[in-house]
Every structure is written in C-alpha cells, then in structure tokens.
Design a protein around this motif. Sequence first.
Motif, PDB file in Angstrom:
ATOM      1  N   GLY A   1       0.824  -1.205   0.000  1.00 11.64           N
ATOM      2  CA  GLY A   1       0.000   0.000   0.000  1.00 11.64           C
ATOM      3  C   GLY A   1       0.856   1.252   0.000  1.00 11.64           C
ATOM      4  O   GLY A   1       0.620   2.179  -0.781  1.00 11.64           O
ATOM      5  N   ALA A   2       1.865   1.265   0.872  1.00 11.90           N
ATOM      6  CA  ALA A   2       2.752   2.430   0.912  1.00 11.90           C
ATOM      7  C   ALA A   2       3.496   2.575  -0.405  1.00 11.90           C
ATOM      8  O   ALA A   2       3.709   3.677  -0.908  1.00 11.90           O
ATOM      9  N   MET A   3       3.870   1.414  -0.956  1.00 14.15           N
ATOM     10  CA  MET A   3       4.562   1.421  -2.253  1.00 14.15           C
ATOM     11  C   MET A   3       3.646   2.019  -3.327  1.00 14.15           C
ATOM     12  O   MET A   3       4.088   2.793  -4.172  1.00 14.15           O
ATOM     13  N   GLN A   4       2.405   1.624  -3.274  1.00 17.72           N
ATOM     14  CA  GLN A   4       1.428   2.135  -4.234  1.00 17.72           C
ATOM     15  C   GLN A   4       1.374   3.664  -4.139  1.00 17.72           C
ATOM     16  O   GLN A   4       1.402   4.368  -5.135  1.00 17.72           O
ATOM     17  N   LEU A   5       1.305   4.145  -2.885  1.00 15.81           N
ATOM     18  CA  LEU A   5       1.239   5.588  -2.694  1.00 15.81           C
ATOM     19  C   LEU A   5       2.499   6.261  -3.218  1.00 15.81           C
ATOM     20  O   LEU A   5       2.446   7.297  -3.861  1.00 15.81           O
ATOM     21  N   MET A   6       3.626   5.636  -2.920  1.00 19.35           N
ATOM     22  CA  MET A   6       4.886   6.318  -3.227  1.00 19.35           C
ATOM     23  C   MET A   6       5.176   6.274  -4.724  1.00 19.35           C
ATOM     24  O   MET A   6       5.405   7.299  -5.355  1.00 19.35           O
ATOM     25  N   ILE A   7       5.171   5.073  -5.275  1.00 17.72           N
ATOM     26  CA  ILE A   7       5.609   4.934  -6.664  1.00 17.72           C
ATOM     27  C   ILE A   7       4.493   5.277  -7.632  1.00 17.72           C
ATOM     28  O   ILE A   7       4.652   6.097  -8.531  1.00 17.72           O
ATOM     29  N   TYR A   8       3.345   4.673  -7.387  1.00 19.55           N
ATOM     30  CA  TYR A   8       2.252   4.858  -8.327  1.00 19.55           C
ATOM     31  C   TYR A   8       1.749   6.292  -8.271  1.00 19.55           C
ATOM     32  O   TYR A   8       1.825   7.046  -9.228  1.00 19.55           O
ATOM     33  N   VAL A   9       1.243   6.636  -7.088  1.00 13.03           N
ATOM     34  CA  VAL A   9       0.574   7.929  -6.974  1.00 13.03           C
ATOM     35  C   VAL A   9       1.582   9.063  -6.946  1.00 13.03           C
ATOM     36  O   VAL A   9       1.445  10.055  -7.653  1.00 13.03           O
ATOM     37  N   GLY A  10       2.631   8.880  -6.124  1.00 15.34           N
ATOM     38  CA  GLY A  10       3.579   9.974  -5.959  1.00 15.34           C
ATOM     39  C   GLY A  10       4.522  10.122  -7.126  1.00 15.34           C
ATOM     40  O   GLY A  10       4.930  11.223  -7.466  1.00 15.34           O
ATOM     41  N   GLY A  11       4.907   9.017  -7.729  1.00 10.95           N
ATOM     42  CA  GLY A  11       5.892   9.090  -8.795  1.00 10.95           C
ATOM     43  C   GLY A  11       5.280   9.085 -10.172  1.00 10.95           C
ATOM     44  O   GLY A  11       5.343  10.058 -10.921  1.00 10.95           O
ATOM     45  N   THR A  12       4.640   7.968 -10.471  1.00  9.76           N
ATOM     46  CA  THR A  12       4.130   7.785 -11.831  1.00  9.76           C
ATOM     47  C   THR A  12       3.127   8.855 -12.215  1.00  9.76           C
ATOM     48  O   THR A  12       3.180   9.414 -13.306  1.00  9.76           O
ATOM     49  N   LEU A  13       2.230   9.144 -11.286  1.00  9.28           N
ATOM     50  CA  LEU A  13       1.168  10.071 -11.671  1.00  9.28           C
ATOM     51  C   LEU A  13       1.657  11.504 -11.749  1.00  9.28           C
ATOM     52  O   LEU A  13       1.171  12.267 -12.567  1.00  9.28           O
ATOM     53  N   VAL A  14       2.637  11.839 -10.888  1.00 13.49           N
ATOM     54  CA  VAL A  14       3.216  13.179 -11.026  1.00 13.49           C
ATOM     55  C   VAL A  14       3.860  13.297 -12.395  1.00 13.49           C
ATOM     56  O   VAL A  14       3.721  14.305 -13.099  1.00 13.49           O
ATOM     57  N   LEU A  15       4.526  12.217 -12.794  1.00  6.87           N
ATOM     58  CA  LEU A  15       5.129  12.177 -14.123  1.00  6.87           C
ATOM     59  C   LEU A  15       4.067  12.371 -15.191  1.00  6.87           C
ATOM     60  O   LEU A  15       4.225  13.128 -16.147  1.00  6.87           O
ATOM     61  N   LEU A  16       2.961  11.687 -14.989  1.00  2.68           N
ATOM     62  CA  LEU A  16       1.864  11.743 -15.949  1.00  2.68           C
ATOM     63  C   LEU A  16       1.314  13.163 -16.047  1.00  2.68           C
ATOM     64  O   LEU A  16       1.106  13.700 -17.141  1.00  2.68           O
ATOM     65  N   VAL A  17       1.090  13.751 -14.874  1.00  2.23           N
ATOM     66  CA  VAL A  17       0.551  15.112 -14.871  1.00  2.23           C
ATOM     67  C   VAL A  17       1.541  16.065 -15.512  1.00  2.23           C
ATOM     68  O   VAL A  17       1.170  16.987 -16.233  1.00  2.23           O
ATOM     69  N   PHE A  18       2.794  15.788 -15.271  1.00  9.31           N
ATOM     70  CA  PHE A  18       3.849  16.573 -15.894  1.00  9.31           C
ATOM     71  C   PHE A  18       3.720  16.483 -17.407  1.00  9.31           C
ATOM     72  O   PHE A  18       3.760  17.489 -18.111  1.00  9.31           O
ATOM     73  N   GLY A  19       3.533  15.253 -17.879  1.00 12.22           N
ATOM     74  CA  GLY A  19       3.349  15.058 -19.312  1.00 12.22           C
ATOM     75  C   GLY A  19       2.117  15.775 -19.815  1.00 12.22           C
ATOM     76  O   GLY A  19       2.129  16.394 -20.877  1.00 12.22           O
ATOM     77  N   VAL A  20       1.072  15.719 -19.013  1.00 11.88           N
ATOM     78  CA  VAL A  20      -0.162  16.405 -19.390  1.00 11.88           C
ATOM     79  C   VAL A  20       0.100  17.891 -19.543  1.00 11.88           C
ATOM     80  O   VAL A  20      -0.309  18.531 -20.512  1.00 11.88           O
ATOM     81  N   MET A  21       0.844  18.446 -18.578  1.00  7.95           N
ATOM     82  CA  MET A  21       1.083  19.880 -18.625  1.00  7.95           C
ATOM     83  C   MET A  21       1.960  20.257 -19.814  1.00  7.95           C
ATOM     84  O   MET A  21       1.772  21.307 -20.420  1.00  7.95           O
ATOM     85  N   LEU A  22       2.920  19.384 -20.123  1.00  8.36           N
ATOM     86  CA  LEU A  22       3.803  19.694 -21.242  1.00  8.36           C
ATOM     87  C   LEU A  22       3.030  19.729 -22.552  1.00  8.36           C
ATOM     88  O   LEU A  22       3.365  20.481 -23.456  1.00  8.36           O
ATOM     89  N   THR A  23       2.017  18.894 -22.637  1.00  8.06           N
ATOM     90  CA  THR A  23       1.263  18.851 -23.886  1.00  8.06           C
ATOM     91  C   THR A  23      -0.098  19.519 -23.739  1.00  8.06           C
ATOM     92  O   THR A  23      -0.951  19.357 -24.593  1.00  8.06           O
ATOM     93  N   ALA A  24      -0.268  20.225 -22.634  1.00 15.73           N
ATOM     94  CA  ALA A  24      -1.597  20.772 -22.363  1.00 15.73           C
ATOM     95  C   ALA A  24      -1.841  22.029 -23.176  1.00 15.73           C
ATOM     96  O   ALA A  24      -1.458  23.115 -22.803  1.00 15.73           O
ATOM     97  N   GLN A  25      -2.442  21.846 -24.302  1.00 14.63           N
ATOM     98  CA  GLN A  25      -2.928  22.986 -25.048  1.00 14.63           C
ATOM     99  C   GLN A  25      -4.430  22.817 -25.122  1.00 14.63           C
ATOM    100  O   GLN A  25      -4.942  21.717 -24.956  1.00 14.63           O
ATOM    101  N   HIS A  26      -5.074  23.918 -25.400  1.00 17.04           N
ATOM    102  CA  HIS A  26      -6.518  23.860 -25.225  1.00 17.04           C
ATOM    103  C   HIS A  26      -7.192  22.838 -26.129  1.00 17.04           C
ATOM    104  O   HIS A  26      -8.156  22.219 -25.760  1.00 17.04           O
ATOM    105  N   ARG A  27      -6.603  22.624 -27.307  1.00 14.20           N
ATOM    106  CA  ARG A  27      -7.292  21.693 -28.199  1.00 14.20           C
ATOM    107  C   ARG A  27      -7.107  20.252 -27.740  1.00 14.20           C
ATOM    108  O   ARG A  27      -7.840  19.373 -28.141  1.00 14.20           O
ATOM    109  N   PHE A  28      -6.098  20.013 -26.878  1.00 13.76           N
ATOM    110  CA  PHE A  28      -5.921  18.641 -26.407  1.00 13.76           C
ATOM    111  C   PHE A  28      -6.576  18.407 -25.055  1.00 13.76           C
ATOM    112  O   PHE A  28      -6.725  17.281 -24.616  1.00 13.76           O
ATOM    113  N   LEU A  29      -6.860  19.504 -24.352  1.00 16.24           N
ATOM    114  CA  LEU A  29      -7.384  19.341 -23.004  1.00 16.24           C
ATOM    115  C   LEU A  29      -8.696  18.574 -23.016  1.00 16.24           C
ATOM    116  O   LEU A  29      -8.924  17.689 -22.225  1.00 16.24           O
ATOM    117  N   GLU A  30      -9.548  18.942 -23.945  1.00 15.45           N
ATOM    118  CA  GLU A  30     -10.842  18.276 -24.023  1.00 15.45           C
ATOM    119  C   GLU A  30     -10.910  17.517 -25.337  1.00 15.45           C
ATOM    120  O   GLU A  30     -10.966  18.111 -26.397  1.00 15.45           O
TER     121      GLU A  30
END
Lengths: 402, 202, 400, 111
Positions: free
Chosen positions: B59-88
Amino acid sequence: MAEFFAQYMPAWGAYLLTALISVALLLAVVGLGALFFIWAERKVAGRIQDRLGPTRTGGKFGWLQSLADGIKLITKEDLAPADADRLLFRLAPYVSLAPSYAALLALPFADGWVGWEINTSVFFLLAILGLEVFGVILAGYASGSKWSLFGGMRQAAQVVSYEVPLGMCGVIPVFLCGTMSLTTIGNMQAGWATNWLIFHDPFTFMVFWVYFTCAVASVNRAPFDLAEAESELVAGFHTEYSGLRWSFFFMAEYNSMFVVSGLAAVLFFGGWNGPVPIFASWKAAGGGWEIVADLAGCLNFIGKAVLGVMVMIWVRWTLPRLRIDQVITTCLKYCVPLAAFCFVGALAWQLASLPSPNDWLSPDPAGRAAVREPWVERAEDGAERSGTSGAEELARLAEDKR
Amino acid sequence: MLAAIDLHGFLFVLFALTACVFAAGVLFSSNIVRMAFNLVLSLGSSAGLFFLAGAEFVGAMQLMIYVGGTLVLLVFGVMLTAQHRFLEMRTNAGEWVLSLLVGGALLMVLLQAAFSVSQWNTPYAQRDQVEIDESKSATPIAAALTGVRVDKLEETNPRLRAGKSGYLMPFVIVSMHLLVVLVGAAYLARPRMAVRQMRRGG
Amino acid sequence: MATANREQIIELDVRTDELLVNMGPQHPSTHGVLRLVLKTDGEIVTHVEPHIGYLHRCAEKIGENLTPRQWIPYTDRMDYLAAMNMNLGWSLCVEKLLGYELPEKARHIRVIIAELGRIASHLVGMGTYGLDLGTFSPFLYAFREREKILDLFEEVCGARLTNSYITPGGVTGDLPAGWLEKCEAFLDQFVPVITEYHTLLTTNAIFIQRTAGIGVISREMAIDYGCTGPVLRGSGVDHDLRRDGEERYTEMYDGYAFEVIVEKDGHYPRDHDYPPVPPEAVLGDCWHRFYVRMLEVMQAIDIVREGIEFYRASSGDWGHPIKLNTKLPKGEVYLETECPRGQMGFYLVSDGSAIPWRVRARSSCFCNLSVTEELCRGCLLADVAAIVGSLDIVMGEIDR
Amino acid sequence: MAGLLATITVSHYLAVGAFFFVTGVLCMATKRNALGVLMGIELVLNGANLNFIAFGSQYLREETLGLDGQLIALFVIILAAAEAAVALAIALSFYNAHSTIDVDQGDELKG
C-alpha cells in the motif's frame, strides 16, 4: 467511543460519528500547530530582522496574532479567477492539506503514542508526504494563471527529484535498525544521546544533513521555495488564492515541516529518548509512571521537531533562493550521490562491526539490540524448533542484524 | 451490537466506493487534467484497500511509486502537452454506446466469475484471530526478495527450501528492466530540437 | 575565470508553445511599475520587452512652467531614492547658466549630503537586490541603516525622502549644530555593518551562484548602450563624472582624494578589506555591478569623512538660495552629474525670463534599462529578476 | 447493509478489481488522448494488483498466496512505473513528431 455512541444510534452512525470526532480532533492539532508555527515564524523572522514581530494581539508577545490572521482569512472573500477550472481550483487546497494531515497518522509522538501503529511507517510517511505535491500542481494548473502554472511545473520537477535522495536518507536508519516501524526505531535509540543514530557513525552524521536539505526542499521552503518564489512568480501556485483556501496551503506547509522534522527526530535524534535517560526507570516501573515517562518523551519529541522547524525558519530568513536549474543540480549532483555514498558507508560500517560512540560510553547492550520485531523472535523460535536450512538462514540474518 | 458491523467491512465499502466512483470519473471525464485528478484519488483509495487487506508495504509502495511518482510524471506530461485543443478530447456517442455495452458485458462476466467460486465468497471465520506481523512488516518481503522465505519456514520440498521460492532472480531481472527502461525512455524523449542560444547572459 | 560571450546550446526536449507573460506593472521584483513582456519557452526566456511610462508625470513640462527653484521638489520625485543628488544636478545646471560661484562652505555641505544620499541609495539598491534573489533579511538590515541617514537628512532640512535641500545658489540652510558629530557617529557604527552585508550577500555561495556569470554586459556593450554609473563601472570602464565630468561639477570635489571604483587587473580599489572577486564572476555580470555598489558605499563614507573635515576647516557663508523669481540669462546649458544610478543630465533653455523655456532631463536608468532586452535573451525566468535588479532602476526617474 | 458489511470476502475485492479492469479497458478503448490511454492501462494494472492482494491477504482466506501475492503486486507496480515512463516518452515523442497527442491520428508508420 464507538461503543458508547452505539447505545444511542445505529452501529454505522456510531462509527461515522466516532470517526468524525477523531478527525476533528486531529484537524484541530494541525490547525493549532499551524497557528503556533506561523506565530513563531513571524516572531523569529522579526527577531532575525531587528524587528519585534507581532506584539499587541492577545496581550504579551502577540501570541494571538495567528488567530486574528485566521479570522481575517475566514472572513475574506473566496475568489476564483474567471479562467480557472473551478472544481479543481476549489479542491486543490484540500488535496494539498489532506496528505500532510494524513502523515500525522503514522508519526509516533512517544513509545506507542501513534495514531496508527503501522509497521512500514517510515515508508508510509515518505510516500504520503510526496502526495502533497498534487495539490500544488493542481492549484498551478487550475488557477488559469501563467505564474501559477510556472509554480506548479517547478514544484512537480522539484519534488519528484528530491524524493529520491530523501528516500535514500530515510532508508539508512531503517537498515541500521532492521525495521521500518518508527516506534521500534525510536525505542532502539533509548539511553544516552550517544545511542542516537546520528552519532552511530560518520556516515549517519553526514546523511542527516543531506536528509535535512532534502526535507527542506520537499516541503518547499526557502531556499528551495521555487514554486512560490515571490520575486519571480509573484506568489507561484497560490497567486490566485485568497482567504481560507490560501491558508490551507500554509497549514499544509507548516504541518509538513513539522512532520519532516519529527521524522528526522525519530530517525536520527532518538525520537522521544532524551539526551539523558532521566525517565528510563519510570518507564520500566510501568503503570502511571510509564504514562508520565511517555508524556515527558512526547514533550521531548515535540521539542526536537519544533527545533527542526525553527532551523528551517532560520534558514528561510537567511539565504537567498536558488534558481530552478541549481535546485535540480543540487539534488542530482550533490544530494543523490552523497546519500548513496552514505548509504553504502553506513552499511559497511555496520557490516564491519566498527565501533560507534555508544559502545564505549555505555557498553550495556540493553539499547538497540534488545528491541526486536516480533517476527524475528518468532523466527528464532522456529529455527530452534525445526532446524531446517531456511530457518538457519533466517536465524543467521537475524543474528547479523543484531 | 457492534458485532453486526465490523470496521473492516465499513472501511472496505468506503474505500471501494471512492475507488470505483473515481475510476468511473477517469472514464467519463473528458478533460485530461481532471482524469489525472480522478486517477490519483482512485489509486489512492485502492491503496487504502491494500492497507485493509494487510498488505501495508504494498500500500505504501502504491502511494509512493504509483501515486507519488508515476502520476506526477503523468501530470507533468499532461502539462507539457496541455494545449486547449488537447485538453478536451471528446469521444463520439457511437463509440460510447458500443464500448459501454462491451464493458458492461465484460463486467458482468467478471463479477459472475468473482462470486461463483465458493472458496472465494465464503467469509473467513477466524479472521479476528489472524495475526499477520509477517506480511505487515516490510522485512519478510525484503527477505523474500533476497531469496529467504520467512513465511515458509515449514516448507518440506527441499528445492523450495533451499531458497528457490524466493524472488532474487525476478528482483534482479526487474532491476535490469528498470535500468533499460530508463535509458530507453531517455532515448525516446531525447532532444530533437536544439536552440542555439547566444550569449547566455553575456 | 569563465569567459563572457560563450555560446551555449540549450536543448529542448519537448516542443512547447511560447508563453507570453506579463511581468509587471504589478510585480514584486520589477521595482515599481516596470512592465516586462516576456516570451518564455518553459523556464527559458526567449524575448523580453520592457514597457515604461506607467509613472509618467510630465515633470519636464511642469518645469517649463515654474522657476528653477520651484522645480526643485519635482526633481526630488524623479529618483526618489537619491533626491539629494537630483537636487544637486539641477542646481548645478541652473548655477551654470547663471554663472554663480558657490561659497566654499556650501560646496562641502553639498559633497557631504550628496555622498550620504549615494550611500542611502545604494543601500536600497543592495537591499532590494537581495529581495529579488529571495532573501528578505538584508533588505531590512539595509533599511535600518538607511533610516539613520534619513534621520540625518530630516535634521538638516525637515524632510526624509523628498528633501529639496540643495537648491540653486547653495542649500536651504546650514548644517545644524552637532549634526557633524552625529554624522560621524553614524559612519563609525556603519562601517562594521557593511561586513555583515558582505557575509549575507556578497560572499554567500547561493548569492554568487545566482549572480556570477549572469547578465554579463561587456565593456563595448555598456558603452554602446550608454550605460552609466555602477553598471558602466561594473563592466570595467573607468569612468566617473566626479573625476571625468565637467569642471563645474568636478571642482566640487577639489581636494577630495578618491579612486574610481573599477576593476583593474582583477582587483578593485580597496577590495583588500573585503572578500576578493570569486572565480565564477565574469567582469560585467550582476555580481560585479553589485560589488561596485558595495565598494562605492565605502568610498562615499571616506568622502563624507573628508567633507566633514573640510567643512570644519572652511569659514564664511554657507550659500543662500537664489531668489524665486531670478531672471535667467538667455541661453542653454546642459550638465551631467554622477548620481548613484548613473549620469543624470539636465538641460535648460532659457529665453531670458524667470521661467525656463525648455527643460529636459537625461535619465541614467533609462539607458541602463535598455540593456535588458539583450541581456535577458535566453536566460532563465529567475535570472530576469536578478538582471533587472542588478541594473538598480528607479521608475520615477525613467518615466519622470 | 450490515449483513453485507460483515462478510467481506475475496469476491468483494475481486469485484472491485473487476470494476477497475473494465474501467481501464474502456478508457483504453474510448480515450483519444494518448495520456488518457496510459491512464487506462494504469487502471487495468491496478485492478490486477487488487486481485493479487486479495488472494494474498490472510484476513480473507485460510489458504492464501502468502507473500507471493504481495510480491507480485510489488513487481506489477514497479513495471507499471517503468511502463509509464516509456509510454510517456513515446507520447512526448509522438507529440513532437505529429504536434498532437490524438492517438487516432497516429496511424502512419513513421516517426
């Protein structure tokens, strides 16, 4: 408490009520802590800067100043920019506050005085503290302001980087003690200050400073407060926030500061075990004396954690801010290699059974070695019973650990 | 009276409901950042389910790697490609109907399977007597990763007893895999465009 | 020592859209109401465009409707951090037109006051520069000392910020009794404080990292853009109007021994008392500009001490302001003086009446600011604050 | 309700896992955003993890997978992290090449 309520209402309601009450109590702790730390920050900053800080509110020392600030913040209009993603904008402060609050759950204040006795609490704390960044990123994105977006991006890059050395530093005491349970780690450092893990060997001494640097960075405090760098990004991720939502970010920040300092206190400074074992005999006496000893230990622990927070405050008002590339460089070029080096060094020290100060000051091994996780004891029993090869292996492991 | 409701069940329903609601939120939201937000909460709630099942380290691993690591990475990717035509990016209704039909059918099958095995859906009577320090602590997991199985001390098969039931080999393989993946990811995302920057502040 | 003008290739791993950001006019680190339009690519700034004019108050046009002495308060409000020096520039310009010869005592008063003004101004520059780099405390330490200078000013003329003390014809009043002793006492306690500043900023590792090698203005570039003051001297150009200026201005400093603060052979005059130049620093970068200011504070202290001695030794009149309605002779004059931020020039055309026909002011910060666009190209977002801060601009002077 | 609560079994965990799985599959099928597809994969993996944990939990059954369940879940998490890194790199690379992250437009076989 649930049993008490269950006499008057259905069982599920009793549970819910109990949970709500506990949550409210803990939230009050977070809130009061934030109130104290904000007051302390203003006082300390004032003194550092040749000022007095708050002096009037609440009579002497302005000790009610944060409360007055809080009332002002509550009555302030809660604005959301027109461009904002309303839902996320409103949720982000809570997302930021919740993990930092949840971290208190696993932080022991004294022997057994912990909200949730979890065996992997070091890991849990580090994991849950890493989640706080989500609130900041969401706030940065949802504000619809470019400054906020910059802040969110910086925070994401910074926190993901600093989690690596932070975890490495946190793992060293874990390896030295052979457990991830903070309560056990704390108990293993009972006795004189020489038994504290920071004095275990030169590497642990070194790694504490790395830990502290990374902790400051991971809770987003100066000189690593790039996400809110006021001279560059106006206010960074919370530029668009006002009123109570804004204050939630600060409650989260101060609470996180307390948690990382508390974690440092347990991992390196013996937690509730003072530099001098005054209450050791009381603790052994049991009963009411034990509670008194635990209370003293709790105060001891809080003192250490508050000291850590004060150092962070001191650093904040002294140093200039680093640039984003320098922050990442500090992490990757200095903190990670140093932490890795100390990791190897500390383990080698332990493996080679090199002396630590505690050996010559108090050769009585009643401290660390006597405290063991229950499974080790059982495994040892099993090894004696069966004499199988796997058990021997394990017994050897347990032996090594000792 | 309290025996009628146990904490485990209550918390299970709580975590399962939040996890499912936010998982559905991932599916039904069209804004990519909201999807990420829902995914965070969904995976966080499922970490709660892990804790509940006694797998605290995971569970702690899930929080740390999955939620804390992978998803931050994902959101980072989202922000890098976040233009209005891709947002929705909306999916058209026909696809929705089709996929919901197929998905509903699949869910039915899986649920049927989940509840049809009697060994699985009979409650465990001695649950209150279970003491599981072994699985709660991270140490046995670490020991298993190095080839020693704490939970199988009574193992009779000599081959398994000799440490073969541990996870040393997969652990090494996964480590190498991670290394390769990191190098590969760095290669894939390597700079394609170089901006010649004149006089960096000079 | 790193070389300036090195090319560097910044690689971008993701193609991102250009982000247009308004830095200012309400931004904490643009020193007032400067508006910088930044085009950024992530954290990297690709283009900077300063927009000015948010503080324009038609000061020059007003000057064409007032007599020169009446216009003195308006000069206060140009560079409001060095009001005394502004007064001085205008007064000298008018005196040049009138051909007015200043009494000895007034000359020394002016030197003392102008150099104190320079210290006060550099203290603000130093403190706010720390603020730009994210450290708050030095700002208050600087203001603490500046307050003492303002106290001295208040005692002299009754005003703290907009002094209007130096006027055409001399000053508005003699130094009060006991003032010199207070001034000396201030200087004595101030000198050790400077060491504190050096500890907190100049030699601080993070400070050096943030400023050394950042925003390098080469010697040629500084001259091409018309930079003056510490910005110019920070680039290694040996030019100080107190020594190289017009005679009407330099004669004020006759008898004073001072050395222009500029780097020669890797050393600054009087840097033996202070930390040496760090190896990372490149001549003309933010660190050098900052250091020049710090050393000029020391230099100003010495000049003030000299001035106090000269004042004590001098006798006679302290110089009285000219009459409000003094007729100005027909003609035009232009005079530049060395203000804390650079060379401030005043231009006056008179048609023979008491009111100037044409008044113009040459702003030093305006020229210094014009470097920003070239300097900030390709730097990081945080460097913009560091670079603009190191130019030490005052919008009141740029916009007038 | 109380009856349901008292009898949490492996099946209940499996049901939640199944829901995760189906949601994930639908995400992969319907999302046009490459990162949305990635999130679908995460959901699917998480559903599988939940099953492993449930089978490994000593709270739920007499004979369990023991540590194996947890260890496999651990490996899945690690692999998911690795997969996310690669997928993100691919998505960014795709974005660089095509200036879009709509996977429906990525039907040509050149970068």
